[in-house]
Design a protein around this motif. Structure first.
Motif, mmCIF file in Angstrom:
data_model
loop_
_atom_site.group_PDB
_atom_site.id
_atom_site.type_symbol
_atom_site.label_atom_id
_atom_site.label_comp_id
_atom_site.label_asym_id
_atom_site.label_seq_id
_atom_site.Cartn_x
_atom_site.Cartn_y
_atom_site.Cartn_z
ATOM 1 N N VAL A 117 -50.573 -27.307 31.847
ATOM 2 C CA VAL A 117 -51.233 -28.105 30.820
ATOM 3 C C VAL A 117 -51.936 -29.328 31.398
ATOM 4 C CG1 VAL A 117 -49.728 -27.308 28.969
ATOM 5 C CG2 VAL A 117 -49.117 -29.381 30.218
ATOM 6 N N GLN A 118 -51.802 -29.554 32.699
ATOM 7 C CA GLN A 118 -52.530 -30.620 33.391
ATOM 8 C C GLN A 118 -53.034 -30.071 34.709
ATOM 9 O OE1 GLN A 118 -50.178 -34.115 34.115
ATOM 10 N NE2 GLN A 118 -50.721 -35.051 32.172
ATOM 11 N N ALA A 119 -54.133 -30.626 35.170
ATOM 12 C CA ALA A 119 -54.688 -30.213 36.464
ATOM 13 C C ALA A 119 -54.193 -31.148 37.559
ATOM 14 C CB ALA A 119 -56.210 -30.259 36.409
ATOM 15 N N ASN A 120 -54.217 -30.640 38.789
ATOM 16 C CA ASN A 120 -53.917 -31.476 39.942
ATOM 17 C C ASN A 120 -54.956 -32.578 40.053
ATOM 18 O OD1 ASN A 120 -51.740 -29.937 41.287
ATOM 19 N ND2 ASN A 120 -53.315 -28.351 41.394
ATOM 20 N N ASP A 121 -54.598 -33.634 40.771
ATOM 21 C CA ASP A 121 -55.565 -34.670 41.114
ATOM 22 C C ASP A 121 -56.393 -34.190 42.301
ATOM 23 O OD1 ASP A 121 -54.588 -36.430 39.163
ATOM 24 O OD2 ASP A 121 -53.083 -37.252 40.538
ATOM 25 N N LEU A 122 -57.559 -34.758 42.453
ATOM 26 C CA LEU A 122 -58.362 -34.494 43.641
ATOM 27 C C LEU A 122 -57.740 -35.240 44.811
ATOM 28 C CD1 LEU A 122 -62.031 -34.837 42.353
ATOM 29 C CD2 LEU A 122 -60.812 -32.746 42.956
ATOM 30 N N ARG A 123 -57.664 -34.577 45.935
ATOM 31 C CA ARG A 123 -57.178 -35.236 47.149
ATOM 32 C C ARG A 123 -58.251 -36.220 47.622
ATOM 33 N NH1 ARG A 123 -52.862 -32.133 48.922
ATOM 34 N NH2 ARG A 123 -52.814 -30.071 47.977
ATOM 35 N N PRO A 124 -57.834 -37.259 48.348
ATOM 36 C CA PRO A 124 -58.848 -38.181 48.884
ATOM 37 C C PRO A 124 -59.895 -37.392 49.688
ATOM 38 C CG PRO A 124 -56.640 -39.023 49.276
ATOM 39 C CD PRO A 124 -56.482 -37.629 48.720
ATOM 40 N N ASN A 125 -61.132 -37.741 49.501
ATOM 41 C CA ASN A 125 -62.281 -37.111 50.183
ATOM 42 C C ASN A 125 -62.529 -35.670 49.753
ATOM 43 O OD1 ASN A 125 -62.665 -39.491 51.678
ATOM 44 N ND2 ASN A 125 -61.137 -38.818 53.171
ATOM 45 N N GLN A 126 -61.875 -35.189 48.703
ATOM 46 C CA GLN A 126 -62.115 -33.829 48.210
ATOM 47 C C GLN A 126 -63.292 -33.860 47.244
ATOM 48 O OE1 GLN A 126 -58.748 -32.069 46.215
ATOM 49 N NE2 GLN A 126 -59.808 -30.167 45.794
#
Length: 138
Positions: A117-126
């Motif tokens: 129900v939630q997405a992962n966060d973007l990794r730094p520099n992704q």
């Protein structure tokens, strides 16, 4: 991103560090993890188990504790590996007991990502994936 969860399928996840905006104090550090995403039936089952566990929480406060323990077990059963460290920076073994001791907001994010129900966060520099509008332009 795959919309169907085949048997044995795992995903890599990431939760960025969280900072409390009012005083810039860190709520939790980043978390890298590998997990088996819950299927729809997994989610229906855990939701029902938690509803049953909390039925009498107005009369027995331990009902809420038992419900939270079910959520912790749900997460621990699906996390294959994680980067969680204790205060001394030693690795923390994946377990329901470790989940019980996680910072509450971090646990909530992890629980919701595993539930789908939630997405992962973007990794730094992704670089974020292209939006649907960007894809339609091509």
């Amino acid at each position: 991103m795959c919309s169907y969860v085949p048997d044995g399928y795992t995903r890599d996840g990431y939760i960025a560090p969280s900072v409390h905006e009012a005083d810039a104090e860190s709520l939790h550090g980043e978390l890298d993890f590998t997990y088996r995403p819950a299927t729809r039936l997994d989610v229906v089952k855990i939701d029902a188990e938690i509803r049953i566990a909390v039925r009498n929480q107005d009369f027995d406060p331990l009902c809420a504790v038992r419900a939270e323990q079910l959520a912790c077990k749900f997460v621990a059963d699906r996390v294959i590996a994680w980067s969680l460290r204790d205060q001394g920076e030693s690795p923390v073994r994946v377990s329901a007991e470790a989940c019980e001791r996680m910072q509450p907001f971090l646990f909530s994010r992890l629980y919701n990502i595993i539930r789908g129900v939630q997405a992962n966060d973007l990794r730094p520099n992704q670089v974020p994936p292209p939006s649907e509008d960007d894809q339609l332009k091509n």
